[in-house]
Structures are given as structure tokens and as C-alpha cells.
Design a protein around this motif. Structure first.
Motif, PDB file in Angstrom:
ATOM      1  N   HIS A  22       0.773  -1.153  -0.041  1.00 18.57           N
ATOM      2  CA  HIS A  22      -0.116   0.075   0.000  1.00 18.57           C
ATOM      3  C   HIS A  22       0.927   1.192   0.003  1.00 18.57           C
ATOM      4  O   HIS A  22       1.858   1.170   0.672  1.00 18.57           O
ATOM      5  CB  HIS A  22      -0.731   0.140   1.207  1.00 18.57           C
ATOM      6  CG  HIS A  22      -1.855  -0.931   1.268  1.00 18.57           C
ATOM      7  ND1 HIS A  22      -1.652  -2.331   1.792  1.00 18.57           N
ATOM      8  CD2 HIS A  22      -2.955  -0.927   0.753  1.00 18.57           C
ATOM      9  CE1 HIS A  22      -2.706  -3.100   1.622  1.00 18.57           C
ATOM     10  NE2 HIS A  22      -3.615  -2.157   1.078  1.00 18.57           N
ATOM     11  N   LEU A  23       0.419   2.234  -0.984  1.00 18.79           N
ATOM     12  CA  LEU A  23       1.142   3.399  -0.969  1.00 18.79           C
ATOM     13  C   LEU A  23       0.245   4.590  -0.677  1.00 18.79           C
ATOM     14  O   LEU A  23      -0.835   4.646  -1.047  1.00 18.79           O
ATOM     15  CB  LEU A  23       1.711   3.773  -2.210  1.00 18.79           C
ATOM     16  CG  LEU A  23       2.773   2.682  -2.734  1.00 18.79           C
ATOM     17  CD1 LEU A  23       3.178   2.993  -4.182  1.00 18.79           C
ATOM     18  CD2 LEU A  23       4.151   2.616  -1.736  1.00 18.79           C
ATOM     19  N   LYS A  24       0.623   5.451   0.385  1.00 19.12           N
ATOM     20  CA  LYS A  24      -0.178   6.447   0.903  1.00 19.12           C
ATOM     21  C   LYS A  24       0.737   7.579   1.124  1.00 19.12           C
ATOM     22  O   LYS A  24       1.825   7.582   1.556  1.00 19.12           O
ATOM     23  CB  LYS A  24      -1.020   6.095   2.292  1.00 19.12           C
ATOM     24  CG  LYS A  24      -1.608   4.846   2.325  1.00 19.12           C
ATOM     25  CD  LYS A  24      -2.048   4.456   3.593  1.00 19.12           C
ATOM     26  CE  LYS A  24      -2.625   3.362   3.653  1.00 19.12           C
ATOM     27  NZ  LYS A  24      -3.208   2.728   5.144  1.00 19.12           N
ATOM     28  N   PRO A  25       0.033   8.886   1.068  1.00 17.87           N
ATOM     29  CA  PRO A  25       0.819   9.959   1.411  1.00 17.87           C
ATOM     30  C   PRO A  25       0.831  10.280   2.889  1.00 17.87           C
ATOM     31  O   PRO A  25       0.001   9.872   3.593  1.00 17.87           O
ATOM     32  CB  PRO A  25       0.135  11.274   0.642  1.00 17.87           C
ATOM     33  CG  PRO A  25      -1.471  10.704   0.555  1.00 17.87           C
ATOM     34  CD  PRO A  25      -1.141   9.112   0.400  1.00 17.87           C
ATOM     35  N   LEU A  30       5.888   9.629   1.361  1.00 14.74           N
ATOM     36  CA  LEU A  30       5.146   8.488   1.105  1.00 14.74           C
ATOM     37  C   LEU A  30       5.232   7.385   2.119  1.00 14.74           C
ATOM     38  O   LEU A  30       6.337   7.014   2.512  1.00 14.74           O
ATOM     39  CB  LEU A  30       5.723   8.099  -0.425  1.00 14.74           C
ATOM     40  CG  LEU A  30       4.698   7.004  -0.826  1.00 14.74           C
ATOM     41  CD1 LEU A  30       3.229   7.535  -1.354  1.00 14.74           C
ATOM     42  CD2 LEU A  30       5.357   6.439  -2.098  1.00 14.74           C
ATOM     43  N   TRP A 122      10.158  12.743   0.697  1.00 16.35           N
ATOM     44  CA  TRP A 122       9.873  13.301  -0.688  1.00 16.35           C
ATOM     45  C   TRP A 122      11.235  13.511  -1.206  1.00 16.35           C
ATOM     46  O   TRP A 122      11.378  13.147  -2.410  1.00 16.35           O
ATOM     47  CB  TRP A 122       8.928  14.614  -0.620  1.00 16.35           C
ATOM     48  CG  TRP A 122       7.571  14.466  -0.529  1.00 16.35           C
ATOM     49  CD1 TRP A 122       6.788  15.234   0.367  1.00 16.35           C
ATOM     50  CD2 TRP A 122       6.683  13.407  -0.888  1.00 16.35           C
ATOM     51  NE1 TRP A 122       5.526  14.706   0.413  1.00 16.35           N
ATOM     52  CE2 TRP A 122       5.560  13.895  -0.314  1.00 16.35           C
ATOM     53  CE3 TRP A 122       6.882  12.549  -1.832  1.00 16.35           C
ATOM     54  CZ2 TRP A 122       4.125  13.096  -0.478  1.00 16.35           C
ATOM     55  CZ3 TRP A 122       5.501  11.736  -2.189  1.00 16.35           C
ATOM     56  CH2 TRP A 122       4.363  12.008  -1.519  1.00 16.35           C
ATOM     57  N   ASP A 178       0.390  12.354  -7.736  1.00 17.83           N
ATOM     58  CA  ASP A 178      -0.884  12.001  -7.369  1.00 17.83           C
ATOM     59  C   ASP A 178      -0.993  11.968  -5.917  1.00 17.83           C
ATOM     60  O   ASP A 178      -1.897  12.024  -5.090  1.00 17.83           O
ATOM     61  CB  ASP A 178      -1.348  10.794  -7.918  1.00 17.83           C
ATOM     62  CG  ASP A 178      -1.625  10.855  -9.359  1.00 17.83           C
ATOM     63  OD1 ASP A 178      -1.747  11.954  -9.959  1.00 17.83           O
ATOM     64  OD2 ASP A 178      -2.036   9.725 -10.240  1.00 17.83           O
ATOM     65  N   PHE A 179       0.451  11.469  -5.119  1.00 23.03           N
ATOM     66  CA  PHE A 179       0.306  11.292  -3.664  1.00 23.03           C
ATOM     67  C   PHE A 179       0.865  12.509  -2.920  1.00 23.03           C
ATOM     68  O   PHE A 179       0.587  12.379  -1.643  1.00 23.03           O
ATOM     69  CB  PHE A 179       1.440  10.209  -3.451  1.00 23.03           C
ATOM     70  CG  PHE A 179       0.812   8.857  -4.039  1.00 23.03           C
ATOM     71  CD1 PHE A 179       0.132   8.003  -3.168  1.00 23.03           C
ATOM     72  CD2 PHE A 179       1.387   8.350  -5.016  1.00 23.03           C
ATOM     73  CE1 PHE A 179      -0.285   6.733  -3.576  1.00 23.03           C
ATOM     74  CE2 PHE A 179       0.999   7.207  -5.538  1.00 23.03           C
ATOM     75  CZ  PHE A 179       0.074   6.190  -4.701  1.00 23.03           C
TER      76      PHE A 179
END
Length: 181
Positions: A22-25, A30, A122, A178-179
Motif C-alpha cells: 500500500h502506498l499512501k501520502p 510517502l 519526498w 498523485d500522492f
């Protein structure tokens, strides 16, 4: 965003529950979460949990690659169920610029499963990331298994060919912005 690693590097289906990523901000970057079976094969690397460990790919590991396909700059993230990690920044295929970057990485594990959370700042990512791939490795010697989110098509595999996770042409579109919010 969730990804499931359902194939071996050469396009065959895996014979177990797939690794989930799962990738989430999060505030400063990230968050990469891993949910996977724990094979405990090979045994734990000799490095200290929570620290970078060189050549982690020789052990049980889940990897994610974030690529700018125009410059061929990419971030390679390797996470081990025993708590070690390895982050590499590359500029060109297999050309390491920076290695063993610091990382906040947490692992919870029992006898059959592991979950990991890695906080990727980031500033570790190359600019304009637009491609992605992920991999999982476990097992020893003849039982060594290499799995890929986006594998080589089975029909393109040559006799005697070995897995190569730096085949950038097989990465798929991915937009990091997008994140970023």
C-alpha cells in the motif's frame, strides 16, 4: 493505492497469498506498507534491525522501484521482515549514486506473517517519477523465489535467463505527484 505481487519474475502465478503493498501520502513523504507471508528463509541478515544493510537482496525482502524513465533515475526501496532496510538512489541502470539512506521503518511479525511501514521522505525520490515496479524475494538455493508486480512476459523469457529487477522497460506508469497533494 494497493498493489499485489501475483507473479514470479518470469510471468508465472505465485503459489501462495500474494504480497500486498500500500502506498499512501503522509506529512513529509510517502508511506509504504507491506503485508506478506513470513517465510523466514533465508534466516535474518546479521545487521541490526532498523538500520540499512548492504546486499539485503540476498535475504527475504520486498522491494519497490520508483523511476523517472526519461533520466533513468530511480529510488530502490528494500524492506526485510527482520527489520533491516536498504535504500539506493540510482542514475542509470544499476548505477548507484547514493546508498544506505536513513529510513524510519517499523516491522510487526509473527510466525507466519509480517507487516512493515516505511516512511519515505519526498527528497529521496528523483524528480518526475513516472514508472513503478515492485518485487518480493524469499527462499534459499533451489527454493529461491523471485516475484514481480510487473514481470517479464512469460513468452519473452529465454532459456537459462535469470531474474533481473533492473529491466526498466518492464516498469508500468505511475505518477508520484498523485500522492503529493
Amino acid at each position: 493505492m494497493e498493489f499485489k505481487i501475483e507473479h514470479t519474475w518470469n510471468g508465472l502465478p505465485v503459489d501462495h497469498e500474494p504480497v500486498r503493498i500500500h502506498l499512501k501520502p503522509w506529512d513529509e513523504g510517502l508511506l509504504m506498507e507491506v503485508n506478506a507471508l513470513f517465510f523466514n528463509d533465508p534466516p535474518a541478515p546479521p545487521g541490526e534491525p532498523g538500520k540499512p544493510f548492504n546486499r539485503l537482496w540476498d535475504y527475504e525482502v520486498v522491494e519497490a522501484f520508483f523511476l523517472n524513465d526519461k533520466t533513468e533515475q530511480y529510488l530502490e526501496v528494500e524492506l526485510c521482515p527482520h527489520g533491516q532496510h536498504l535504500l539506493l538512489l540510482l542514475s542509470g541502470q544499476r548505477k548507484i549514486c547514493q546508498q544506505e539512506l536513513a529510513l524510519t521503518f517499523e516491522v510487526e511479525r509473527n510466525e507466519s506473517r509480517w507487516e512493515g511501514r516505511a516512511y519515505l521522505p519526498w527528497n529521496y525520490f528523483p524528480p518526475c517519477v513516472n514508472k513503478f515496479n515492485a518485487y518480493a524475494i524469499h527462499g534459499s538455493e533451489a527454493k529461491r523465489t523471485y516475484e514481480a508486480l510487473y514481470p517479464l512476459p512469460h513468452c519473452e523469457v529465454q532459456e537459462g535467463q535469470q531474474p533481473d529487477f533492473h529491466r526498466l522497460e518492464y516498469f508500468e506508469p505511475f505518477h508520484l505527484e498523485d500522492f503529493m497533494g
